[in-house]
Design a protein around this motif. Sequence first.
Motif, PDB file in Angstrom:
ATOM      1  N   PRO A 174       0.801  -1.228   0.000  1.00 54.75           N
ATOM      2  CA  PRO A 174       0.000   0.000   0.000  1.00 54.75           C
ATOM      3  C   PRO A 174       0.834   1.278   0.000  1.00 54.75           C
ATOM      4  CG  PRO A 174      -0.946  -1.595   1.507  1.00 54.75           C
ATOM      5  CD  PRO A 174       0.369  -2.156   1.072  1.00 54.75           C
ATOM      6  N   GLN A 175       2.138   1.162   0.275  1.00 49.45           N
ATOM      7  CA  GLN A 175       3.013   2.336   0.275  1.00 49.45           C
ATOM      8  C   GLN A 175       3.606   2.640  -1.095  1.00 49.45           C
ATOM      9  OE1 GLN A 175       3.023   0.136   3.086  1.00 49.45           O
ATOM     10  NE2 GLN A 175       1.690   1.771   3.823  1.00 49.45           N
ATOM     11  N   GLY A 176       3.411   1.738  -2.078  1.00 52.66           N
ATOM     12  CA  GLY A 176       3.929   2.006  -3.406  1.00 52.66           C
ATOM     13  C   GLY A 176       4.355   0.751  -4.152  1.00 52.66           C
ATOM     14  N   VAL A 177       4.926   0.962  -5.343  1.00 56.93           N
ATOM     15  CA  VAL A 177       5.374  -0.135  -6.210  1.00 56.93           C
ATOM     16  C   VAL A 177       6.804   0.146  -6.634  1.00 56.93           C
ATOM     17  CG1 VAL A 177       4.928  -1.446  -8.323  1.00 56.93           C
ATOM     18  CG2 VAL A 177       3.028  -0.414  -7.091  1.00 56.93           C
ATOM     19  N   ALA A 178       7.600  -0.930  -6.727  1.00 54.70           N
ATOM     20  CA  ALA A 178       8.978  -0.787  -7.198  1.00 54.70           C
ATOM     21  C   ALA A 178       9.274  -1.853  -8.239  1.00 54.70           C
ATOM     22  CB  ALA A 178       9.962  -0.906  -6.037  1.00 54.70           C
ATOM     23  N   GLN A 179      10.084  -1.487  -9.224  1.00 53.16           N
ATOM     24  CA  GLN A 179      10.606  -2.444 -10.193  1.00 53.16           C
ATOM     25  C   GLN A 179      12.068  -2.691  -9.863  1.00 53.16           C
ATOM     26  OE1 GLN A 179      10.628  -1.176 -14.288  1.00 53.16           O
ATOM     27  NE2 GLN A 179      10.817  -3.264 -15.069  1.00 53.16           N
ATOM     28  N   LEU A 180      12.431  -3.976  -9.721  1.00 51.61           N
ATOM     29  CA  LEU A 180      13.749  -4.344  -9.226  1.00 51.61           C
ATOM     30  C   LEU A 180      14.446  -5.312 -10.174  1.00 51.61           C
ATOM     31  CD1 LEU A 180      12.503  -5.354  -5.674  1.00 51.61           C
ATOM     32  CD2 LEU A 180      13.391  -3.111  -6.282  1.00 51.61           C
ATOM     33  N   ARG A 181      15.767  -5.260 -10.160  1.00 52.60           N
ATOM     34  CA  ARG A 181      16.535  -6.349 -10.755  1.00 52.60           C
ATOM     35  C   ARG A 181      16.520  -7.540  -9.795  1.00 52.60           C
ATOM     36  NH1 ARG A 181      20.585  -2.195 -12.055  1.00 52.60           N
ATOM     37  NH2 ARG A 181      20.434  -1.674 -14.278  1.00 52.60           N
ATOM     38  N   MET A 182      16.939  -8.686 -10.279  1.00 49.17           N
ATOM     39  CA  MET A 182      16.941  -9.873  -9.435  1.00 49.17           C
ATOM     40  C   MET A 182      17.941  -9.766  -8.296  1.00 49.17           C
ATOM     41  SD  MET A 182      16.434 -12.991 -12.156  1.00 49.17           S
ATOM     42  CE  MET A 182      16.694 -14.183 -10.864  1.00 49.17           C
ATOM     43  N   ASP A 183      18.909  -8.879  -8.394  1.00 43.03           N
ATOM     44  CA  ASP A 183      19.875  -8.704  -7.307  1.00 43.03           C
ATOM     45  C   ASP A 183      19.397  -7.701  -6.263  1.00 43.03           C
ATOM     46  OD1 ASP A 183      20.146  -6.259  -8.567  1.00 43.03           O
ATOM     47  OD2 ASP A 183      22.255  -6.519  -9.098  1.00 43.03           O
ATOM     48  N   GLY A 184      18.188  -7.159  -6.441  1.00 40.76           N
ATOM     49  CA  GLY A 184      17.614  -6.225  -5.484  1.00 40.76           C
ATOM     50  C   GLY A 184      17.771  -4.758  -5.840  1.00 40.76           C
ATOM     51  N   THR A 185      18.490  -4.444  -6.900  1.00 40.37           N
ATOM     52  CA  THR A 185      18.669  -3.054  -7.319  1.00 40.37           C
ATOM     53  C   THR A 185      17.340  -2.463  -7.777  1.00 40.37           C
ATOM     54  OG1 THR A 185      20.919  -3.547  -8.052  1.00 40.37           O
ATOM     55  CG2 THR A 185      19.910  -1.509  -8.865  1.00 40.37           C
ATOM     56  N   THR A 186      16.997  -1.283  -7.272  1.00 37.10           N
ATOM     57  CA  THR A 186      15.750  -0.623  -7.661  1.00 37.10           C
ATOM     58  C   THR A 186      15.936   0.119  -8.981  1.00 37.10           C
ATOM     59  OG1 THR A 186      15.055  -0.357  -5.364  1.00 37.10           O
ATOM     60  CG2 THR A 186      14.012   1.070  -6.998  1.00 37.10           C
ATOM     61  N   LEU A 187      15.061  -0.169  -9.946  1.00 38.67           N
ATOM     62  CA  LEU A 187      15.103   0.491 -11.252  1.00 38.67           C
ATOM     63  C   LEU A 187      14.131   1.669 -11.323  1.00 38.67           C
ATOM     64  CD1 LEU A 187      15.206  -2.672 -13.554  1.00 38.67           C
ATOM     65  CD2 LEU A 187      17.118  -1.199 -12.912  1.00 38.67           C
ATOM     66  N   ALA A 188      12.967   1.504 -10.712  1.00 39.41           N
ATOM     67  CA  ALA A 188      11.952   2.561 -10.779  1.00 39.41           C
ATOM     68  C   ALA A 188      10.968   2.361  -9.640  1.00 39.41           C
ATOM     69  CB  ALA A 188      11.224   2.533 -12.120  1.00 39.41           C
ATOM     70  N   ARG A 189      10.317   3.483  -9.240  1.00 41.53           N
ATOM     71  CA  ARG A 189       9.340   3.415  -8.164  1.00 41.53           C
ATOM     72  C   ARG A 189       8.155   4.290  -8.505  1.00 41.53           C
ATOM     73  NH1 ARG A 189      11.714   3.046  -2.118  1.00 41.53           N
ATOM     74  NH2 ARG A 189       9.524   2.473  -1.887  1.00 41.53           N
ATOM     75  N   ALA A 190       6.999   3.921  -7.919  1.00 43.41           N
ATOM     76  CA  ALA A 190       5.781   4.718  -8.061  1.00 43.41           C
ATOM     77  C   ALA A 190       5.422   5.307  -6.714  1.00 43.41           C
ATOM     78  CB  ALA A 190       4.633   3.854  -8.568  1.00 43.41           C
ATOM     79  N   ASP A 191       4.808   6.465  -6.736  1.00 45.54           N
ATOM     80  CA  ASP A 191       4.374   7.101  -5.506  1.00 45.54           C
ATOM     81  C   ASP A 191       3.229   6.314  -4.874  1.00 45.54           C
ATOM     82  OD1 ASP A 191       6.215   9.160  -5.801  1.00 45.54           O
ATOM     83  OD2 ASP A 191       4.825  10.331  -7.046  1.00 45.54           O
ATOM     84  N   ARG A 192       2.965   6.630  -3.623  1.00 43.17           N
ATOM     85  CA  ARG A 192       1.870   5.984  -2.900  1.00 43.17           C
ATOM     86  C   ARG A 192       0.546   6.309  -3.566  1.00 43.17           C
ATOM     87  NH1 ARG A 192       1.198   5.775   3.633  1.00 43.17           N
ATOM     88  NH2 ARG A 192      -0.777   4.626   3.702  1.00 43.17           N
TER      89      ARG A 192
END
Length: 410
Positions: A167-185
């Motif tokens: 509920p706090q947002g969405v993130a797109q990640l690589r398989m190693d955990g690196t964040t590529l992009a995020r969406a606001d709440r």
Amino acid sequence: GCVWFRAEAAASYQCPDMKEAAPVPDTISRYDGSAHLEEASYVSVYMLMGLTLGRPGAFHLAATRNGIPPGLTTAMVAKDGTIWLGSDTGLYRFMYPFRLEYWTRDSGLETPSSILRLNNKMFTTTSGIVTLSEDRRSWRPLAGTGPLGLLTTLIAGPKETILAASPQGVAQLRMDGTTLARADRFETRIPVVALAMSRDSKVWLGAKGIFRLVKRGNRLALHSENVADDDVADLQYDSARDTLWACDGKDLIYRKDGQWRHITAKDGLLDASCGTIAVHPDGNIWLGYETHAFALIRNPASDHVSVVNYTSGLNQVVSNGGTAFLGVDGRGWLWRGSDANYVANPTAAESGEWLRLDQQDGIPAVGANDRTFFSDPDRSVWFAVSDTIVHFSPPDDFATHFPSPPVFVS
């Protein structure tokens, strides 16, 4: 038959075609303790402080993560493959030797709410993401995902990425955990966020309304579909028919050929909130209500919708009485999580005849976590119960052939 020998901390066996005795692997025989052998035409059971199954030269050791109780004293192999175990604490059935495994809080889990396989790695949600270790003994934190907080949903994203939501947002990640992009709440009144990806790699999000996620640099922009009037508890995509299905409060809605349509109480749905959806390969939809009831919807994307509601559970007073999940495995069998876990082939499910799985069958806890069913490409299934993840690889005739061996206990 073979002859088996047991010393204090070593063991061996010799079969008729062997010139001399061969040792039982040290990983099995090194434990102190007495031995017991139960030999059937297809399997030998060799007991030490754990339980060993197999044929000479090919052994498997069962431990507590396979459901083996402490203090074993005796064992018996039934004709259907069930192994009956006597221990200091009672009588147990080892129903599916090496077909069922599970992990608990001691293995690094908290309360799993979503399970995902990507490139032969298993992931689940916690405060961040944890992955199953190579030796399959524990779940370990995925570096960099702790700040994401208590996640509720994981799906495979475009180009071998992970989409993780709460509920706090969405993130797109690589398989190693690196964040590529995020969406606001975004606005939602329920604790679960629904995600789905269509075959054209479009990503859909269900919260208070339905949105399409569009990646712009390191941001995920939300574009509203302006269709859902209520909280969206589940999203499922039917790739074979290019149709997106969604719970919209008490309605079931779907997007096909760019148009949204509704299935409502006027079509036969109960006056109850839609909680979970399963798309069967035959095109039928199974819908789980947030009560102890569910429905089969035939010809769902047509002008001749047929709804069959299964409401016998409404008269039962049980804990965990809602429909936590509905899922379809690689064989086309249906799985339902509720007060226990249930499985049926399509014919049996339509007749209301489900096989119940609970602690007597080796499932370590009762109930099911919402929307945690995961169908593995190898035809096995994963689901979560409380702080436990269960992985089950049923035999091919499991949903149609389930004899109960005659057992007499004195």
